[in-house]
Write an enzyme that holds these catalytic residues in place. Sequence first.
Site, PDB file in Angstrom:
ATOM      1  N   ARG C 385       0.813  -1.210   0.000  1.00 11.97           N
ATOM      2  CA  ARG C 385       0.000   0.000   0.000  1.00 11.97           C
ATOM      3  C   ARG C 385       0.850   1.266   0.000  1.00 11.97           C
ATOM      4  NH1 ARG C 385      -5.903   0.100   2.149  1.00 11.97           N
ATOM      5  NH2 ARG C 385      -6.615   1.972   1.135  1.00 11.97           N
ATOM      6  N   CYS C 386       1.815   1.289  -0.912  1.00 11.96           N
ATOM      7  CA  CYS C 386       2.578   2.525  -1.074  1.00 11.96           C
ATOM      8  C   CYS C 386       3.240   2.486  -2.429  1.00 11.96           C
ATOM      9  CB  CYS C 386       3.646   2.674  -0.003  1.00 11.96           C
ATOM     10  SG  CYS C 386       5.048   1.585  -0.227  1.00 11.96           S
TER      11      CYS C 386
END
Lengths: 289, 162, 801
Positions: C385-386
Amino acid sequence: MIPASFEYHRPGSVDEVVSLLAELGEEGRVLAGGHSLIPMMKLRLAEPAHLIDLTGVEGLRGIAEVEGAIHIGAMTTQAEIIKSDALAERCPILREAAELIADPQVRALGTIGGNAANGDPGNDIPAVMMAVDAAYVLRGSDGERTVAARDFYQGPFETALAVGEFLTAIRIPAPPAGQGQAYCKLKRKVGDYAIAATAVTLAVDGGVCGQAAVALTNVGITPLYAEAASTALVGTAVDAAAVEAAVEAAVAITDPAADLRGPVEYRRHAAGVMTRRAIETALARAKGG
Amino acid sequence: MAKTDIKLTVNGQEAAGSVEPRTLLIHFLREQLGLTGSHIGCETSHCGACTVDLNGKSVKSCTVFAVQADGGEVLTVEGLAQGGELHPLQAAFAEDHGLQCGFCTPGMLVRAHRLLQENPDPSDAEVRVGISGNLCRCTGYQNIVKAIRNAAQAMREKEAAQ
Amino acid sequence: MSETKTETAAEREAALGGIGCDKRRKEDARFIRGQGNYIDDIKLPNMVFGDFVRSPYAHARIKSIDAEKAKAVPGVIAVLTAADLKPLNLHWMPTLAGDTQAVLADEKVHFQNQEVAFVIAEDRYAAADGIQLVDVDYEELPVLIDPKKALEDGAPILREDVKDKDEVGQGPRRHPNHIFNWQSGDKDATDKAFAGAQVTVKEEIFYQRVHPAPIETCGCVASMDAVSGRLTLYGTFQAPHVVRTIVSLIAGLPESKIRVISPDVGGGFGNKVGAYPGYVCAIVGSIVLGRPVKWIESRIDNISTTAFARDYHMTGELAADKDGKITGLRANVLADHGAFNTHAQPMKWPAGFFNIVTGSYDVPTAHVTVDGVYTNKAPGGVSYRCSFRVTEAAYLIERMLDVLAQKIGVDKAEIRLRNFIKPEQFPYNSCLGWEYDSGDYPAALKQAMKAVGYEDLRKEQAEKRARGELMGIGIATFTEIVGAGPSRNCDILGIKMFESCEIRVHPTGSATARLGTKSTGQGHETTYAQIIATEIGIPSDLITVEEGDTDTAPYGLGTYGSRTTPVGAAAAARAGRKIREKAKKIAAHMLEVSENDLEWDVDRFTVKGVPDLSATMKDIAMAAYSNLPEGLEHGLEVVDYYDPPNMTYPFGAYICVVDVNRHTGEISVRSFYALDDCGTRINPMIIEGQVHGGLTEAFGIAMGQEIVYDDMGNVLGASFLDYFMPTAVETPHWETDHTVTPSPHHPLGAKGVGESPNVGGVPAFSNAVVDAFAHLGVTHMPMPHAAWRVWQTCHELGIDK
């Protein structure tokens, strides 16, 4: 994550269970709610050749008051324990502890007997049963016997249950008047095993503690009855010094393992904090009525 | 291993099958009955994606053997809508953005259904405790809680109107 | 031609359901009914099931594998080992990082639970029985778990297969356990800045190994049609086209004979970008057996073998003047990539975009080095999630700002205000080579401070401290860098990281759009339809969006690194504009005017000055197939491939307030306020949902998640029993807010948001926890902030009694 094969039995009576267990010996295991056993089977850490499902066995379920004592059938679920207002009135620590076990779905099937009898030191019910001085009713081919909860646990997943025996009921003596109870559990999240937890019952009369029992969850290879801690409270006013002595005595018997819930030093410290909190809460409840 | 015949009611309909004793209820529902709404997310009875209603209780069907459900009554997400009309919970989840990837949603909905049977007017905190056996990685739960409370209100209003 | 209805432009715009509205999601209709179609729901005729025998050891030589007993289990069909894959040259496979990875352990195992053999059976029950009966004889080897020991002389050599190679895909290396050294910035200028600094601070900061752990694990179904020679591969893929290309390269099949389908995917968060041995084994199994083969990970397999993230051992240093104005930054990182270098990021970037480490601050000079090493742990290094390694960078700089503030005694909001890149400096060229597109950092922080009542919180904190109570206020004012990426510096296997959109407008006025990205829960079917609706004037309800089938979608690089909005949405907007260009020609023909006389009006072209004379998009669509001007081709279909000119730079200001129980170490999150600026907002409801989810994942990481190994290399706690997954009870309530600073180079001005809350959330939590102890001289505390760790700090300070 698939269990090994087994044969399934669904007896309808206690006698049938007894004869199945006698016949199958170590190859047979009773299945209650299944929420400890089935995951173990899926990991193939347990591979019983025969499973004896207790769900259909008559007479293993329910909560009753018998001559002041509380009798709870081993197959009574945590959800039923929580739901029973009568039980919460007579012995509130059971609801308090049951609400801290796992989650709603698991409590819907998970039983008090399974939690008490499977011998996992992380289970919450054993310490509670030690604190209320419960007796476990065991049935085997030699008939029925009772073992005190305080004498039941021998090692991790090792209990006083002999091969061929199973737990049918739990009997809790009538709690003395003026008793306060508390179960305090430190945990990482809902449903998790305790970092440390303590169950306390204590009764005060005229400001003096006449009875006390302290027991601990998940800080040793078995649930721990803290006898010295209990003794340290009896006959005192449960003042700061007495509490301190009890906490010290309780912590002294802990021997937790380091795991993801914390190192040994922390878990022993936490046992102390929970013990203090449980004593203070039980005392307040005792005084409050 | 010998197989056992089982018979149960699933979403109001008779269902039968032949299973090994070790067949998990979730696999029976998904593989034999083709009811793939309930999912498997962890296998250790922690995530709740496999939650179904069994005999009026929320259970994790990855931790129940199909033989244990013999003779029982099962409700899965596929049985929530009635007569082509969405259950208020389903409508509220869509309205309040209570789902993202959708994988936990069926278990969450079926659990919420039972929760509202037990407590028709839960507070935020009661909803959070009530769904604590269901993990969601997408929504952060906030909109799920909102959806369940809104559905509860819709259901109470519907009840009152009847 | 003109419409008789007299709807206003605003009414017609509302009817479109386009950009900016809280459109309810199209995909929910199937999900709420249990009619999603996820990988394990796919059932093909004659399908069989495969699963792995996995290594109990972290480092061992395989002396022999005996599968005879397993093969005798009823239902077991075949057992594949490295020896079986070797003749096909499939026992190793290339990684996206230029390394190679064992598909099935070849002579040695390098981490616990590594894939050793693949058992294929009629169903998963028989496969499980077979797995238990495969006898593998191992000889244990010394285990290397600590990356700091990996580069020592005499350290056990892990990768014997590459021990003599000077490089393993990402530049020169200096030790058999060394993977790469990557540097960015000006070392001499940075050394000089530190030498002359009035103030310097230094901190060792470890961002622990974690896992994306989507609720659905990874899996696939491979189906080889022996007659047509076509392979269909269904799977949990965030980047289906990339998978097709990889499969083609590995298996030697032409891409025209491979169809990759990503059905509904139950969350990805980076876990589903990579190529895993399960995919290869399922394909081989299907080719060998002529039957479809399904492979589905268990949760323990998921956490212990596929796609971990972080594991960055960082040292941060800041040089500053006495007022806290930063004059230089240094960062040195030891990156633990595990047994194989299988990180998934643009290939030229072995440490991703870690050089965004100067964050939202005007740092005049900086120098960064990252060294990757092998250990006996699961391989990976994905972006959970980045955007690539941005979480690590943001964590470092946001922590270091606090360390600096404490050193010089300045408030933690004030230190940020003093160092922010100023609004008038945009576009801003950072000293480490990035061109920030737009931002207004001071406005965001001031709005956040006002919303939470920052001054009052600090007063309350002072009062509590006086009473011996612990309360912390954490600020993170992060900048993300997303939307990989521009072709000049972003590629995977040489393929540039563009994104694609095809739009087909049908004769009766509806449209189908296909894209190379893949939703794993973000709601692409809804948001792309909104974008296209606004661009072409057809209601979003009439626009069907399809993704995830390489036979139908144009080539795209997939969804990760928050690239869907910056790259995919741009392609969608531009494809829409191409549709409109052609539609304009058709409208001119229909209305018998010159194109120059037309203007676009929500859903139609109108003759300038004659509002009643117009051609709606619906009418134009029919005309495209029935009434065309001479010289124009039939149809109204386009495809656009968008090569972004720059990355986008979403940012935010987060403020977290915690109370700490000094007796137990328990942290209670009292409030969390998140202001995000992701430029133009396409669907505010979905944005808010993304922020809630990202913050919750950040909460899990900051407060409890860590993949822990013991000295023997045993992975501790890879199930949800032990790996900390917050439930609804622990998860805080999130308060969201926003500012809007559009991206000047994006066709819509949008920047992407899905990952910001994870990037900014983690330092906000961590800063809040440390802030609770700041008055006691504490400058850093290791993550995750599990109660026991926090208690250790209390204990060392003597405040736990």
